[in-house]
Enzyme design. Sequence first.
Site, PDB file in Angstrom:
ATOM      1  N   THR A 143       0.832  -1.196   0.000  1.00  0.00           N
ATOM      2  CA  THR A 143       0.000   0.000   0.000  1.00  0.00           C
ATOM      3  C   THR A 143       0.869   1.250   0.000  1.00  0.00           C
ATOM      4  O   THR A 143       2.040   1.223   0.390  1.00  0.00           O
ATOM      5  CB  THR A 143      -0.913   0.070   1.223  1.00  0.00           C
ATOM      6  OG1 THR A 143      -0.138   0.433   2.386  1.00  0.00           O
ATOM      7  CG2 THR A 143      -1.637  -1.243   1.480  1.00  0.00           C
ATOM      8  N   ASP A 144       0.279   2.356  -0.419  1.00  0.00           N
ATOM      9  CA  ASP A 144       0.953   3.637  -0.231  1.00  0.00           C
ATOM     10  C   ASP A 144       1.018   3.925   1.266  1.00  0.00           C
ATOM     11  O   ASP A 144       0.366   3.265   2.083  1.00  0.00           O
ATOM     12  CB  ASP A 144       0.217   4.737  -0.997  1.00  0.00           C
ATOM     13  CG  ASP A 144       1.162   5.812  -1.499  1.00  0.00           C
ATOM     14  OD1 ASP A 144       2.193   6.057  -0.832  1.00  0.00           O
ATOM     15  OD2 ASP A 144       0.876   6.419  -2.540  1.00  0.00           O
ATOM     16  N   TRP A 145       1.784   4.935   1.638  1.00  0.00           N
ATOM     17  CA  TRP A 145       2.149   5.139   3.035  1.00  0.00           C
ATOM     18  C   TRP A 145       1.004   5.763   3.843  1.00  0.00           C
ATOM     19  O   TRP A 145       0.390   6.731   3.434  1.00  0.00           O
ATOM     20  CB  TRP A 145       3.373   6.038   3.092  1.00  0.00           C
ATOM     21  CG  TRP A 145       4.707   5.358   3.087  1.00  0.00           C
ATOM     22  CD1 TRP A 145       5.794   5.725   3.829  1.00  0.00           C
ATOM     23  CD2 TRP A 145       5.141   4.213   2.327  1.00  0.00           C
ATOM     24  NE1 TRP A 145       6.861   4.883   3.568  1.00  0.00           N
ATOM     25  CE2 TRP A 145       6.481   3.948   2.660  1.00  0.00           C
ATOM     26  CE3 TRP A 145       4.514   3.376   1.406  1.00  0.00           C
ATOM     27  CZ2 TRP A 145       7.217   2.895   2.114  1.00  0.00           C
ATOM     28  CZ3 TRP A 145       5.239   2.321   0.842  1.00  0.00           C
ATOM     29  CH2 TRP A 145       6.561   2.095   1.202  1.00  0.00           C
TER      30      TRP A 145
END
Length: 585
Positions: free
Chosen positions: A303-305
């Site tokens: 996932t993105d942060w």
Amino acid sequence: MNATPAYQDASLPVDRRVEDLLSRMTLEEKAGQLFHSMLMMNADGTPVTETDGSMLPFTTPELVEDRFLTHFNLLGTYGAREMARWQNAVQEMAAATRLGIPVTLSTDPRHTFTDNIGASFNAGAFSAWPEALGLAAIGDPGLVHRFADTVRREYLAVGFRVALHPQIDLATEPRWARQSGTFGSDARLTAELVRAYVRGLQGPALGPGSVSAMVKHFPGGGPQKDGEDPHFAHGKEQVYPGGMREHHLEPFKAAIAAGCAQMMPYYGQPVGTDWEEVGFGFNKGVVTGLLREELGFDGIVCTDWGLLNDATIFGQTHPARAWGLEHLSTAERAARALEAGCDQFGGEQCPEVVVELVRSGRVTESRIDASVRRLLREKFTLGLFENPYVDPDLAEETVGRADFTALGAAAQRRSLTVLTNPSGLLPLAEGPRLHVRGVDEAVAAAYGEVVADPADADLAVLRLRTPYEPRENIFESFFHSGSLAFPEAELAEILDLLDRVPTLVCINLERAAVVPEIAERAAALIADYGASDAALLDVAFGRAAAEGRLPFELPRSMAAVAASRPDVPNDTHDPVFPHGHGLAL
């Protein structure tokens, strides 16, 4: 005498080593693998062992030894020797844990002029190249392969084994803040360049000499409503009024065909489609249905942060980017991302949440094992169990090596795009009296006599940046958003100079600036995407050739931008310069 565990035997097949190690891991150790968190280092190359919690909530020993994390991205810019020493110290810390699972280190882009702690770092010790937009302006897959291979060599020298790039979103919304990291608005060209990029980083197949490519942001982050970025709640909506959703997938199909090892879904929440209106990292129809089943991707999905927990950045609270699922708890969000098909949580460090999900029966341990297998397989394939350490002397010799630096400098010059040259000002004659603004006077002095007063100059050289609207939020201020037009007072000052003396204007395009008045009144106009003053002046004086072509159109007005469709490439009415424009000198 104890036999060597199978997972430590390099002669065995990777899958057998993975299964042996997995069978030895506790649930807590497995959960730690599912988090790809952030680290900082001390400037002298030592790990951070104390923290006030203002940027990162845990020290390095707490994350490695107590929370069992083994995937980290490094924040900040440091010397090559110091980065190598730091990575070795972190690997030593990991080697001393019960199972000795080596750390996988990653980084955001580090080879350009941009410095945004949320997206990239300036080159620092590494060779300096134009942004991806500049590589697109050149449009040469061979050059992109050489660039990515250079990145690979420099990253390997200091221990980075995962690149949190390339970014292959299409730059279809002119206001979107993340365009500088893309290959522009052309899906066909982006697909061609990403194939070269992935192969340059990974080689023909992922192995001990590879840097794993984490391609982003699936399924294409360009069509943001009003051009706002989904790092922030007011930018969470991703829209497709032009019906071109499939068009944005083309580069990702090419990346998968090229063998990219990892994929990052974006934050965006699709609105007005048949996809569920939740952020892509939670979206089962997108991650499992589209990416895994339809497109056949079996690599790591990270996932993105910051999807699970609120965070404090520069003393300000930022909500978790759980768009569409804001009402859920951290554990419920984690369960949704795992159900969607994600393997790893970027920018998070809460393995206890996964442990509790399994122990409560909400998520099966077999589901956790499926992701841990992917993550361990990559560590074995990259050779980290056999060679986790790097040589600081070799790192210092390799990073910023003369031939790498020369390649980057040549690419800067090639990427420059001549937009206008109506009176044949370019190339400039040698030795003029120069008035410069935004240019280092010491550099300019090698090309002519630098004068302070425009009235005393034969010509002026003015460097500008794409306009943007300052934002009160400190973190958001790094993401240049909003209007692409110069404020009236600033524009008047620019035009005054252009009317007083023949002026070469160079504008750095991190987005598609609105510059009709400047284009009309500049003696010559050049676009850059990350280039030194020397690169600009070499082109201006005919010492190097500019080959760039605009990777997106330059709109005529903000009204035209507002009326365009965010998912449609080059959709503004009557642009000042069309996509692909560029003059030869």
